[in-house]
Design a protein around this motif. Structure first.
Motif, PDB file in Angstrom:
ATOM      1  N   ASP A  20       0.833  -1.201   0.000  1.00 16.92           N
ATOM      2  CA  ASP A  20       0.000   0.000   0.000  1.00 16.92           C
ATOM      3  C   ASP A  20       0.870   1.255   0.000  1.00 16.92           C
ATOM      4  O   ASP A  20       1.911   1.297   0.664  1.00 16.92           O
ATOM      5  CB  ASP A  20      -0.934   0.002   1.212  1.00 16.92           C
ATOM      6  N   ASN A  45      -7.481  -0.815  -0.978  1.00 16.99           N
ATOM      7  CA  ASN A  45      -8.690  -0.347  -0.297  1.00 16.99           C
ATOM      8  C   ASN A  45      -8.703  -0.736   1.173  1.00 16.99           C
ATOM      9  O   ASN A  45      -9.416  -0.135   1.967  1.00 16.99           O
ATOM     10  CB  ASN A  45      -9.936  -0.893  -0.985  1.00 16.99           C
ATOM     11  N   TYR A  46      -7.954  -1.757   1.528  1.00 15.67           N
ATOM     12  CA  TYR A  46      -7.839  -2.194   2.919  1.00 15.67           C
ATOM     13  C   TYR A  46      -6.560  -3.011   3.034  1.00 15.67           C
ATOM     14  O   TYR A  46      -6.105  -3.631   2.073  1.00 15.67           O
ATOM     15  CB  TYR A  46      -9.061  -3.008   3.375  1.00 15.67           C
ATOM     16  N   GLU A  63      -2.962  -6.708   7.090  1.00 16.19           N
ATOM     17  CA  GLU A  63      -2.694  -5.466   7.805  1.00 16.19           C
ATOM     18  C   GLU A  63      -1.600  -5.771   8.815  1.00 16.19           C
ATOM     19  O   GLU A  63      -1.689  -6.765   9.549  1.00 16.19           O
ATOM     20  CB  GLU A  63      -3.970  -4.994   8.520  1.00 16.19           C
ATOM     21  N   ARG A  82     -12.794   4.013  12.677  1.00 16.26           N
ATOM     22  CA  ARG A  82     -11.962   3.914  11.476  1.00 16.26           C
ATOM     23  C   ARG A  82     -11.473   2.485  11.285  1.00 16.26           C
ATOM     24  O   ARG A  82     -11.498   1.945  10.179  1.00 16.26           O
ATOM     25  CB  ARG A  82     -10.767   4.878  11.576  1.00 16.26           C
ATOM     26  N   ARG A  85     -14.299   0.317  10.007  1.00 18.36           N
ATOM     27  CA  ARG A  85     -14.586   0.562   8.589  1.00 18.36           C
ATOM     28  C   ARG A  85     -13.610  -0.198   7.682  1.00 18.36           C
ATOM     29  O   ARG A  85     -13.998  -0.706   6.631  1.00 18.36           O
ATOM     30  CB  ARG A  85     -14.560   2.059   8.273  1.00 18.36           C
ATOM     31  N   GLU A  86     -12.357  -0.281   8.088  1.00 18.56           N
ATOM     32  CA  GLU A  86     -11.388  -1.032   7.285  1.00 18.56           C
ATOM     33  C   GLU A  86     -11.773  -2.506   7.228  1.00 18.56           C
ATOM     34  O   GLU A  86     -11.727  -3.133   6.171  1.00 18.56           O
ATOM     35  CB  GLU A  86      -9.968  -0.861   7.817  1.00 18.56           C
ATOM     36  N   ARG A  89     -14.806  -2.901   4.914  1.00 17.44           N
ATOM     37  CA  ARG A  89     -14.414  -2.856   3.488  1.00 17.44           C
ATOM     38  C   ARG A  89     -13.813  -4.184   3.047  1.00 17.44           C
ATOM     39  O   ARG A  89     -13.961  -4.591   1.905  1.00 17.44           O
ATOM     40  CB  ARG A  89     -13.403  -1.726   3.231  1.00 17.44           C
ATOM     41  N   SER A  90     -13.122  -4.852   3.956  1.00 13.92           N
ATOM     42  CA  SER A  90     -12.455  -6.108   3.596  1.00 13.92           C
ATOM     43  C   SER A  90     -13.430  -7.275   3.449  1.00 13.92           C
ATOM     44  O   SER A  90     -13.093  -8.273   2.815  1.00 13.92           O
ATOM     45  CB  SER A  90     -11.388  -6.464   4.630  1.00 13.92           C
ATOM     46  N   MET A  94      -9.273  -9.970   5.212  1.00 18.44           N
ATOM     47  CA  MET A  94      -8.069  -9.326   5.738  1.00 18.44           C
ATOM     48  C   MET A  94      -7.685  -9.984   7.052  1.00 18.44           C
ATOM     49  O   MET A  94      -8.538 -10.253   7.895  1.00 18.44           O
ATOM     50  CB  MET A  94      -8.323  -7.830   5.962  1.00 18.44           C
ATOM     51  N   TYR A 130     -15.974  -9.739  12.187  1.00 16.22           N
ATOM     52  CA  TYR A 130     -15.467  -9.440  10.842  1.00 16.22           C
ATOM     53  C   TYR A 130     -14.836 -10.633  10.133  1.00 16.22           C
ATOM     54  O   TYR A 130     -14.301 -10.487   9.041  1.00 16.22           O
ATOM     55  CB  TYR A 130     -14.483  -8.266  10.910  1.00 16.22           C
TER      56      TYR A 130
END
Length: 157
Positions: A20, A45-46, A63, A82, A85-86, A89-90, A94, A130
């Protein structure tokens, strides 16, 4: 979906490690250069690291957190939305790799102010909510991340 080569076999040369653009360390670039895996900087994006196959970025990313203090900071009220949200999005694609181990949390071998019980509960909550996993490693971090990228994307094919 990655394009298959002759007889449906993908070769290592068909893959590129994606780093990234916001990632500040050069650990992954140095590792990839050392073992001969191509890499490039590109916005993800993640996650911090991804895998590209035949020009297409694959779903599963990693990550990286550089220790318990950095990971714990994400569970503070000012940062947790925040962080959530990551993960959203995954969509479960992730994993998080952190230097250290779970015993460091229980033994409060970190300087961040989160209570161990709260910290461990947040890890479990994120894993369940998640569909992610938190991996704790002490050595060969770049090697572990690359292996995880290949395994995670293999499971998504």
């Amino acid at each position: 979906m990655p394009k298959l080569t002759l007889k449906g076999v993908l070769r290592l040369e068909d893959y590129v490690i994606i780093i990234d653009t916001r990632e500040k360390t050069t650990l992954m670039q140095e590792y990839c250069d050392t073992i001969g895996i191509p890499w490039k900087k590109k916005k993800l994006n993640y996650g911090d690291y991804g895998l590209e196959c035949n020009g297409e970025i694959m779903k599963f990313t990693v990550e990286k957190k550089y220790g318990h203090d950095e990971l714990a900071t994400n569970f503070l009220p000012k940062n947790i939305e925040r962080f959530k949200r990551e993960f959203e999005r995954s969509a479960g694609n992730m994993a998080v790799v952190t230097i250290g181990n779970r015993e460091d949390i229980a033994g409060r071998n970190y300087s961040h102010g989160l209570a161990p019980k709260f910290y461990l509960a947040k890890l479990k909550q994120f894993e369940k909510s998640y569909g992610t996993e938190f991996y704790f490693v002490t050595e060969h971090t770049a090697n572990f991340i690359v292996s995880l990228l290949f395994e995670g994307n293999k499971a998504n094919q």
